[in-house]
Design an enzyme around this catalytic site. Structure first.
Site, PDB file in Angstrom:
ATOM      1  CE  LYS A  54      -3.801  -2.432   2.286  1.00 18.22           C
ATOM      2  NZ  LYS A  54      -4.641  -2.671   3.463  1.00 18.22           N
ATOM      3  CD  GLN A  98      -3.523  -4.297   6.590  1.00 15.89           C
ATOM      4  OE1 GLN A  98      -3.707  -3.220   6.011  1.00 15.89           O
ATOM      5  NE2 GLN A  98      -3.860  -5.452   6.050  1.00 15.89           N
ATOM      6  CG  ASP A 121      -9.450  -0.050   5.167  1.00 18.59           C
ATOM      7  OD1 ASP A 121      -9.259  -0.511   4.033  1.00 18.59           O
ATOM      8  OD2 ASP A 121      -8.680  -0.221   6.130  1.00 18.59           O
TER       9      ASP A 121
HETATM   10  N1  GUN Z   1      -6.839  -6.826   6.427  1.00 12.39           N
HETATM   11  C1  GUN Z   1      -7.177  -7.565   5.351  1.00 12.39           C
HETATM   12  N2  GUN Z   1      -7.733  -6.775   4.394  1.00 12.39           N
HETATM   13  C2  GUN Z   1      -7.745  -5.522   4.901  1.00 12.39           C
HETATM   14  C3  GUN Z   1      -8.195  -4.270   4.374  1.00 12.39           C
HETATM   15  O1  GUN Z   1      -8.724  -4.154   3.267  1.00 12.39           O
HETATM   16  N3  GUN Z   1      -8.013  -3.198   5.201  1.00 12.39           N
HETATM   17  C4  GUN Z   1      -7.466  -3.306   6.443  1.00 12.39           C
HETATM   18  N4  GUN Z   1      -7.358  -2.198   7.169  1.00 12.39           N
HETATM   19  N5  GUN Z   1      -7.057  -4.458   6.941  1.00 12.39           N
HETATM   20  C5  GUN Z   1      -7.185  -5.552   6.168  1.00 12.39           C
END
Ligand code: GUN
Length: 296
Positions: A54, A98, A121
């Site tokens: 990311k 995350q 998100d």
């Molecule tokens: N863990 C697995 N997928 C995601 C996501 O799309 N966002 C976040 N914040 N954590 C994750």
């Protein structure tokens, strides 16, 4: 039937290049550089990899990024204070925490503490509710990536039977909402299957579009699908593989070798849904910087 691969990696790069062009136009017009922050707690290998992807993607499209790291011993109160600081930091347009979080932290409390206008998100109940109501919202990145992929490959969804396996808040539940919405892609008849579904194969066999997001590698085999099915495999589990330098390889929830010969379209793992998630997170961050969804 020979399946067409849904090349998420290529599509994601294309979308990233479109976003990079928009960043140039925005900053040339005097706008600020979009800025994403990511909060990473602990040392979960998969989470580190995702967050690394990311942050790198931000650099590539010309965003600023900030990584906020803490040990997995951080208290819930301290994490809530980290979230508050990011909420109040005017230079940060959007941020993510995350998941998963350590067990002693209530994930819902953390999600609810994120300002909806910075919740790129799309996990906050305000964004989730707006999404369900077909109102402007940040759509969770993985479901949005799936929708974008269906759209760009011009896959027909109207009137189709979509079967979603897995009802997580991050993928299965939002995908089921999006694909049943009065929209394209959408307008399909959705069945949401989960761990208590009896005779799963009877549902998956009737799917025109099958979305699998369970984290159980290889759980869908060729005898569980019909000819011509469109298969979206969200799974990406690390399984031991001594032949690789890393010691593991990545496996989807779908047994590719037996399912692909029956499918019309199928996502590879890796290189399918995963990269689309990144593109959608960048898209949401750009929307945040533009104040496109929440004004002012
Ligand atoms: N863990 C697995 N997928 C995601 C996501 O799309 N966002 C976040 N914040 N954590 C994750």
């Amino acid at each position: 039937m020979s399946a067409t691969l849904l090349q998420g990696k290529e599509l994601s790069l294309q979308i990233q290049s479109e976003i990079a062009d928009k960043v140039k136009a925005l900053t040339a017009a005097g706008g600020k550089v979009p800025h994403l922050a990511a909060v990473l707690i602990g040392n979960n290998g998969a989470s580190e990899t995702y967050v690394d992807h990311k942050v790198k993607a931000c650099e590539k499209v010309g965003f600023k990024s900030t990584l906020v790291r803490h040990d997995d011993t951080i208290s819930e109160g301290d994490l809530l204070r980290v979230v508050d600081e990011l909420n109040e930091n005017d230079d940060i347009d959007g941020f993510i925490v995350q998941l998963p979080l350590p067990k002693h932290i209530d994930v819902n409390k953390v999600i609810e503490a994120i300002k909806p206008s910075k919740d790129v998100d799309g996990f906050h109940p305000i964004n989730f509710g707006r999404m369900a109501g077909n109102m402007p919202a940040y759509i969770p990145a993985t479901p949005d990536g799936i929708i974008e992929m269906l759209k760009r490959y011009k896959i027909e969804t109207t009137g189709k039977h979509t079967v979603v396996v897995g009802r997580s808040q991050i993928v299965g539940t939002p995908v089921s909402i999006l694909l049943s919405r009065a929209a394209y892609p959408g307008d399909s008849t959705v069945t949401l299957c989960h761990r208590h579904t009896k005779d799963l194969a009877s549902f998956t066999k009737s799917a025109d579009i099958l979305v699998v997001a369970t984290g159980i590698p290889g759980m869908i085999s060729g005898d569980m699908v019909k000819e011509g099915v469109v298969v979206i495999d969200v799974g990406i589990t690390r399984v031991e593989d001594k032949s690789r330098k890393s010691g593991y390889s990545l496996k989807g929830d779908v047994d590719f070798d037996s399912v692909a010969p029956k499918a019309s379209y199928i996502t590879p793992v890796p290189g399918g849904v995963g990269p689309m998630t990144i593109a959608s997170l960048l898209k949401n961050t750009f929307l945040a910087a533009e104040k496109a969804i929440y004004k002012g």
